[in-house]
Write a protein that holds these residues in place. Sequence first.
Motif, short mmCIF file in Angstrom:
data_model
loop_
_atom_site.label_atom_id
_atom_site.label_comp_id
_atom_site.label_asym_id
_atom_site.label_seq_id
_atom_site.Cartn_x
_atom_site.Cartn_y
_atom_site.Cartn_z
N THR A 1 -66.91 -29.02 5.93
CA THR A 1 -66.50 -27.88 6.75
C THR A 1 -65.29 -28.24 7.61
O THR A 1 -64.38 -27.43 7.79
CB THR A 1 -67.65 -27.41 7.66
N VAL A 2 -65.28 -29.47 8.14
CA VAL A 2 -64.14 -29.92 8.95
C VAL A 2 -62.88 -29.95 8.10
O VAL A 2 -61.80 -29.52 8.52
CB VAL A 2 -64.42 -31.31 9.56
N ILE A 3 -63.02 -30.46 6.88
CA ILE A 3 -61.88 -30.55 5.97
C ILE A 3 -61.32 -29.16 5.67
O ILE A 3 -60.11 -28.95 5.64
CB ILE A 3 -62.29 -31.28 4.68
N TYR A 4 -62.22 -28.20 5.46
CA TYR A 4 -61.76 -26.84 5.17
C TYR A 4 -60.98 -26.28 6.36
O TYR A 4 -59.98 -25.56 6.18
CB TYR A 4 -62.94 -25.93 4.85
N GLY A 5 -61.41 -26.60 7.56
CA GLY A 5 -60.68 -26.14 8.74
C GLY A 5 -59.28 -26.72 8.81
O GLY A 5 -58.38 -26.10 9.39
N ILE A 6 -59.09 -27.89 8.21
CA ILE A 6 -57.77 -28.53 8.20
C ILE A 6 -56.90 -28.00 7.06
O ILE A 6 -55.74 -27.64 7.26
CB ILE A 6 -57.92 -30.06 8.05
N THR A 7 -57.46 -27.91 5.86
CA THR A 7 -56.67 -27.55 4.68
C THR A 7 -56.66 -26.05 4.40
O THR A 7 -55.81 -25.58 3.64
CB THR A 7 -57.23 -28.24 3.43
N GLU A 8 -57.61 -25.31 4.97
CA GLU A 8 -57.78 -23.89 4.68
C GLU A 8 -57.99 -23.63 3.19
O GLU A 8 -57.67 -22.56 2.67
CB GLU A 8 -56.57 -23.08 5.19
N GLY A 9 -58.52 -24.63 2.51
CA GLY A 9 -58.81 -24.49 1.09
C GLY A 9 -57.59 -24.52 0.19
O GLY A 9 -57.68 -24.22 -1.00
N ARG A 10 -56.44 -24.95 0.73
CA ARG A 10 -55.20 -24.93 -0.04
C ARG A 10 -54.78 -26.30 -0.57
O ARG A 10 -53.74 -26.43 -1.20
CB ARG A 10 -54.07 -24.35 0.82
N SER A 11 -55.56 -27.31 -0.27
CA SER A 11 -55.24 -28.66 -0.75
C SER A 11 -56.48 -29.53 -0.66
O SER A 11 -57.50 -29.12 -0.12
CB SER A 11 -54.09 -29.26 0.07
N VAL A 12 -56.35 -30.74 -1.21
CA VAL A 12 -57.43 -31.72 -1.15
C VAL A 12 -57.03 -32.78 -0.13
O VAL A 12 -55.90 -33.27 -0.14
CB VAL A 12 -57.67 -32.37 -2.53
N LEU A 13 -57.94 -33.14 0.76
CA LEU A 13 -57.66 -34.15 1.78
C LEU A 13 -57.97 -35.52 1.19
O LEU A 13 -59.12 -35.93 1.12
CB LEU A 13 -58.50 -33.88 3.03
N ASP A 14 -56.93 -36.23 0.78
CA ASP A 14 -57.12 -37.53 0.12
C ASP A 14 -57.15 -38.67 1.13
O ASP A 14 -56.43 -39.67 0.98
CB ASP A 14 -56.02 -37.75 -0.92
N ARG A 15 -57.95 -38.54 2.13
CA ARG A 15 -58.13 -39.60 3.14
C ARG A 15 -59.38 -39.29 3.94
O ARG A 15 -59.95 -38.19 3.85
CB ARG A 15 -56.92 -39.65 4.09
N GLY A 16 -59.82 -40.27 4.70
CA GLY A 16 -60.96 -40.03 5.57
C GLY A 16 -60.57 -39.20 6.77
O GLY A 16 -59.39 -39.12 7.14
N LEU A 17 -61.55 -38.57 7.37
CA LEU A 17 -61.28 -37.78 8.56
C LEU A 17 -61.00 -38.69 9.76
O LEU A 17 -61.62 -39.74 9.91
CB LEU A 17 -62.48 -36.89 8.89
#
Length: 393
Positions: free
Chosen positions: A289-305
């Motif tokens: 959920t945190v990742i979605y808040g960062i990317t808005e579903g437009r990319s993959v977060l290829d690192r740790g939070l």
Amino acid sequence: MIWRNIASNFLTLLIIILIAAAGAVAWAKRQYSQPGPSAVAACVQVAPGASLNAVSQQLSDQGVVSNGYIFRAGADYAGKSRDLKFGSYLMAPHASMEDIVRTITAGGPSTCGTEITVRIGVRENAVVLRDMNPDTGQYAEMLKYDPATQAAPEALIQATEKPDARLRVAVAEGVTSWQIVEGLKAASFMSGEIAKVPAEGSLAPDTYDVKRGEDRAALVKLMESKQAAILQAAWDGREMGLPYQTPEQALIMASIVEKETGVADERSRVASVFVNRLNQGMRLQTDPTVIYGITEGRSVLDRGLRRSELTRRTAYNTYQIDGLPPTPIANPGRAAIEATMKPETSDYLFFVADGSGGHAFARTLAEHEENVARWREIERARGEATTSPVQGE
């Protein structure tokens, strides 16, 4: 007397002819319905406008039917001689003439020959060209390319132009609506544009057969209607006492479950963890959920939070907010939705990756911290950067 003998002989001959004809008809019927001669699967291609005579000749040449005349007569007797549907059809070994006629007159998507699939995935999209091997009845991958980084190979362009090519769009579980819209752009055999990105979670992941020139927006509507039906059916059959007030809230939870595990047997257990946490007034504390808040579903977060991202309050940071985020964070598949509506009965409150692709579950914080420590050792042994020790991970 002579005429009487002639009449008697003629009647006898007529009876013999009728018996022979009846025997021939019975034999032909058996030939039409009994298993065919081909010991292997066969790909039968019916060209646009093909005649029954041409198809029967092809089948005879392929060794799929034993007698082209009986095949044509049987189709005509069944009233299907004018019902041929063009396409490519996979016939099982020893398919009878009756089965073949039924298949090539029923129509529907091609089941053999050339298949072109646009695969929309979480991390990447791909366009795949496959051809059926009639000897094995299995598709063999001929080429694959990434539309984001490569131009379409000439072989694929030519294959797409085949009138009987099977065209498909395969949407993976857990992709976002934005990813689906972007992925559909790679389906060069489709037409039209999508005016806006559909609501997150509203599209059903699945494999869809499409027609050449089909409108992309129409396919999106089909995905929406299918997801709505799946959600409603699961909601109607849900267990009582779950902490979701509406189907939409359950869909949000299903999207979190989908992103947390790709192991089929774990979905209902992961769902139980989040249900238990909500029932006890605990925050979900889940990274996706945190990742979605960062990317808005437009990319993959290829690192740790980062710690700063975990402590920053956003609408999707379940470390900082109570309850569910405001929307789904992906498009969950049927299995994740059903697991959310019928979670396993457990008293687990925590889980963390176990290094095998699955998760280690814990009832207490002390147990969880031990599991986290083991996971940290696995990460260090692999030379990977450690991720956040979240409660719902």
